[in-house]
Design a protein around this motif. Structure first.
Motif, PDB file in Angstrom:
ATOM      1  N   UNK A 113      23.810  17.000 -16.997  1.00  0.00           N
ATOM      2  CA  UNK A 113      22.840  17.401 -18.215  1.00  0.00           C
ATOM      3  C   UNK A 113      22.687  16.307 -19.545  1.00  0.00           C
ATOM      4  N   UNK A 114      21.815  16.159 -19.419  1.00  0.00           N
ATOM      5  CA  UNK A 114      21.154  15.458 -20.402  1.00  0.00           C
ATOM      6  C   UNK A 114      20.383  15.846 -21.517  1.00  0.00           C
ATOM      7  N   UNK A 115      20.573  15.116 -22.628  1.00  0.00           N
ATOM      8  CA  UNK A 115      19.826  15.418 -23.624  1.00  0.00           C
ATOM      9  C   UNK A 115      18.410  14.935 -24.366  1.00  0.00           C
ATOM     10  N   UNK A 116      17.170  15.714 -24.786  1.00  0.00           N
ATOM     11  CA  UNK A 116      15.922  15.727 -24.645  1.00  0.00           C
ATOM     12  C   UNK A 116      15.562  14.290 -25.600  1.00  0.00           C
ATOM     13  N   UNK A 117      16.946  14.636 -26.324  1.00  0.00           N
ATOM     14  CA  UNK A 117      17.097  13.255 -27.229  1.00  0.00           C
ATOM     15  C   UNK A 117      17.172  11.409 -26.564  1.00  0.00           C
ATOM     16  N   UNK A 118      18.125  11.834 -25.937  1.00  0.00           N
ATOM     17  CA  UNK A 118      18.291  10.410 -24.939  1.00  0.00           C
ATOM     18  C   UNK A 118      19.683   9.793 -25.416  1.00  0.00           C
ATOM     19  N   UNK A 119      20.371  10.268 -26.691  1.00  0.00           N
ATOM     20  CA  UNK A 119      21.387   9.861 -27.142  1.00  0.00           C
ATOM     21  C   UNK A 119      22.525  10.448 -27.523  1.00  0.00           C
TER      22      UNK A 119
ATOM     23  N   UNK B  18      10.151  24.677 -26.081  1.00  0.00           N
ATOM     24  CA  UNK B  18       8.866  23.467 -25.995  1.00  0.00           C
ATOM     25  C   UNK B  18       9.580  21.612 -25.743  1.00  0.00           C
ATOM     26  N   UNK B  19      10.334  21.914 -26.742  1.00  0.00           N
ATOM     27  CA  UNK B  19      11.092  20.466 -26.717  1.00  0.00           C
ATOM     28  C   UNK B  19      11.433  20.446 -25.684  1.00  0.00           C
ATOM     29  N   UNK B  20      11.704  20.506 -24.285  1.00  0.00           N
ATOM     30  CA  UNK B  20      11.906  21.092 -22.963  1.00  0.00           C
ATOM     31  C   UNK B  20      10.602  20.223 -22.023  1.00  0.00           C
ATOM     32  N   UNK B  21       9.720  20.323 -22.509  1.00  0.00           N
ATOM     33  CA  UNK B  21       8.514  20.247 -21.564  1.00  0.00           C
ATOM     34  C   UNK B  21       7.941  19.006 -22.144  1.00  0.00           C
ATOM     35  N   UNK B  22       7.772  18.905 -23.230  1.00  0.00           N
ATOM     36  CA  UNK B  22       7.777  17.260 -24.692  1.00  0.00           C
ATOM     37  C   UNK B  22       8.585  16.318 -23.457  1.00  0.00           C
ATOM     38  N   UNK B  23       9.814  16.557 -23.062  1.00  0.00           N
ATOM     39  CA  UNK B  23      10.688  15.331 -22.678  1.00  0.00           C
ATOM     40  C   UNK B  23      10.609  15.547 -21.420  1.00  0.00           C
TER      41      UNK B  23
ATOM     42  N   UNK C 262      10.506  28.680 -18.071  1.00  0.00           N
ATOM     43  CA  UNK C 262      11.637  28.753 -16.511  1.00  0.00           C
ATOM     44  C   UNK C 262      10.378  28.939 -15.469  1.00  0.00           C
ATOM     45  N   UNK C 263       9.295  29.006 -15.783  1.00  0.00           N
ATOM     46  CA  UNK C 263       8.430  29.526 -14.720  1.00  0.00           C
ATOM     47  C   UNK C 263       7.986  28.424 -14.537  1.00  0.00           C
ATOM     48  N   UNK C 264       7.848  26.722 -15.137  1.00  0.00           N
ATOM     49  CA  UNK C 264       7.494  26.018 -15.289  1.00  0.00           C
ATOM     50  C   UNK C 264       8.311  25.571 -13.850  1.00  0.00           C
ATOM     51  N   UNK C 265      10.009  25.143 -14.208  1.00  0.00           N
ATOM     52  CA  UNK C 265      10.930  24.877 -13.710  1.00  0.00           C
ATOM     53  C   UNK C 265      11.143  25.055 -12.103  1.00  0.00           C
TER      54      UNK C 265
END
Length: 466
Positions: free
Chosen positions: A3-9, A317-322, A263-266
């Protein structure tokens, strides 16, 4: 699976660590490095499976590195055996090719039970194995709190602190949280709104020094990946019940924090044919304003008849933006930093890509009440205000009448008697038998100012090993 972070660090983690960590160290949210993908043939083979078995097929790829198959099957059997309908997530038809999926058949009468009943069992398994104790700190706009308490109250290695906005949840929602007895259960009513509570939780995960290094925080809000993972399943269940995967489905999702619709998007990315996802909001319509006009801008939070959606900062929403930014964590971090200062937009082609599957609508209190009344008069079927918003948004945004439209029924109407009364119906929805004495049970909660220091002091003094 990593698993990775949506902010990449932040460092990539396994499922066990993600379960206990919640928020990444860089402030981002964890997502799988890659998603499992199921063929139409494989999905088709799942028709007719009991809910727990379907859940195993959908979810096990996310946890297989951390939990043996037999242990995970046992957790799922236990989780969904406490629901009051054999189908677990039954469908009710309300019009031609239009359906409500009842997600309120769990112990606390809200869709949060699907994930939080499982989360408690996952925590029990992992913490017992590690001989570790954690402090759960969560924020609720009404339903997450009671579902988290119910799901985790028997966990031997957990203390639970749930923050809710003082006098901004329904009485039933409050009593469901505050009448559960247990030395490890603590309810805090914050003199603010849900966004204030959520901000406190996020800041606390960023700096846990108030715990004195003796324990760590664990998340029950939908920042915790396990919450999202469990909610993917019922999209598959609904589709398979109505002829999927050989036909596409459309879903309308009442949402404030964006977790349920993400979850529906996934599910779509994992291979389930979904042609449309409708983001259904109330007057707190930041998600609708973004999806309809590519402008993400916070307004003043308003109190509505659908309090579980009275949210302006939608964490997931951050997960979708990623995803929309090609999984570029640095770009997401910059965008969210700018969003904290004022309105932001994303590149037009990214926004248009989201619009291929997402539509949105904002439904005010009057339209919510009108929908509750109309559906009852047409079908003698009673909607809670959140589900009513989903139904109305579905009707306003529907692209294709030939595609089944399924609204997620997120809560039992008995939790929101004020909205039912406002709709003009002369009936009072009754609580199920296991909650019939709810208003006679003793309440326990502490009212605190909208001050993070006060909240930290309370938690530091009251967790069991303090």
């Amino acid at each position: 699976m990593r698993y990775i972070s949506t902010r990449g660090e932040a460092p990539a983690l396994g499922f066990e660590e993600v379960l206990l960590t919640g928020l990444a160290t860089d402030g981002g949210l964890y997502v799988p490095e890659s998603l499992p993908h199921f063929s139409l043939e494989e999905i088709r083979s799942w028709r007719g499976l009991p809910y727990a078995e379907l859940a195993y097929n959908v979810m096990y790829p996310f946890v297989e590195d951390a939990i043996p198959a037999d242990a995970f099957r046992k957790m799922l059997d236990e989780t969904y055996s406490v629901f009051t309908h054999k189908a677990v997530a039954p469908l009710v038809q309300i019009d031609s090719n239009e359906w409500v999926m009842e997600l309120f058949r769990g112990p606390t009468l809200a869709f949060k039970d699907f994930a939080l009943q499982l989360l408690g069992r996952l925590l029990d398994y992992v913490l017992e194995k590690r001989n570790q104790h954690v402090v759960i700190m969560g924020a609720t706009s009404g339903d997450t709190g009671s579902a988290a308490i119910e799901g985790c109250r028997r966990c031997k290695h957990v203390d639970i602190f749930i923050l809710h906005p003082y006098q901004r949840v329904s009485e039933v929602q409050r009593r469901q949280m505050t009448t559960v007895q247990g030395d490890n259960i603590h309810n805090i009513a914050v003199k603010g709104n849900f966004d204030d509570c959520q901000r406190m939780v996020k800041e606390s995960f960023g700096d846990q020094s108030f715990l004195g290094g003796k324990t760590q925080l664990a998340a029950v809000n939908s920042i915790n990946w396990a919450r999202i993972m469990a909610q993917i399943v019922y999209y598959f269940q609904a589709s398979l019940s109505l002829g999927g995967p050989d036909r596409s489905m459309a879903f309308s999702v009442p949402t404030g924090n964006f977790g349920d619709i993400f979850a529906g998007y996934l599910a779509k990315k994992m291979g389930l044919p979904i042609s449309q996802l409708v983001i259904a909001t109330n007057r707190n319509d930041i998600l609708h304003r973004f999806m309809s006009g590519n402008k993400y801008e916070q307004h003043q939070l308003e109190h509505t008849l659908s309090p579980s959606m009275d949210i302006m900062v939608s964490s997931n929403f951050e997960r979708l933006l990623f995803d929309l930014h090609g999984r570029d964590g640095a770009a997401v971090k910059t965008l969210l930093e700018n969003a904290s200062k004022g309105p932001v937009s994303i590149e037009d082609y990214r926004w248009k890509h989201a619009r291929k599957v997402f539509d949105s609508d904002a439904v005010d209190d009057k339209s919510t009440c009108d929908t509750i009344r109309d559906i009852f008069e047409q079908n003698e079927y009673l909607l809670d205000p959140h589900t009513a918003i989903g139904v109305q948004a579905a009707r306003n945004c529907r692209r294709d009448l030939a595609v089944p439209m399924i609204t997620l029924g997120t809560a039992h109407p008995a939790k929101f008697p004020d909205a039912i009364a406002e709709s003009g119906l002369s009936l009072k929805p009754q609580l199920p038998a296991h909650m019939a004495d709810l208003f006679e049970r003793e309440e326990r909660y502490t009212v605190l100012d909208n001050n993070l220091g006060e909240v930290h002091d309370f938690i530091a003094k009251h967790w069991k090993n303090a």
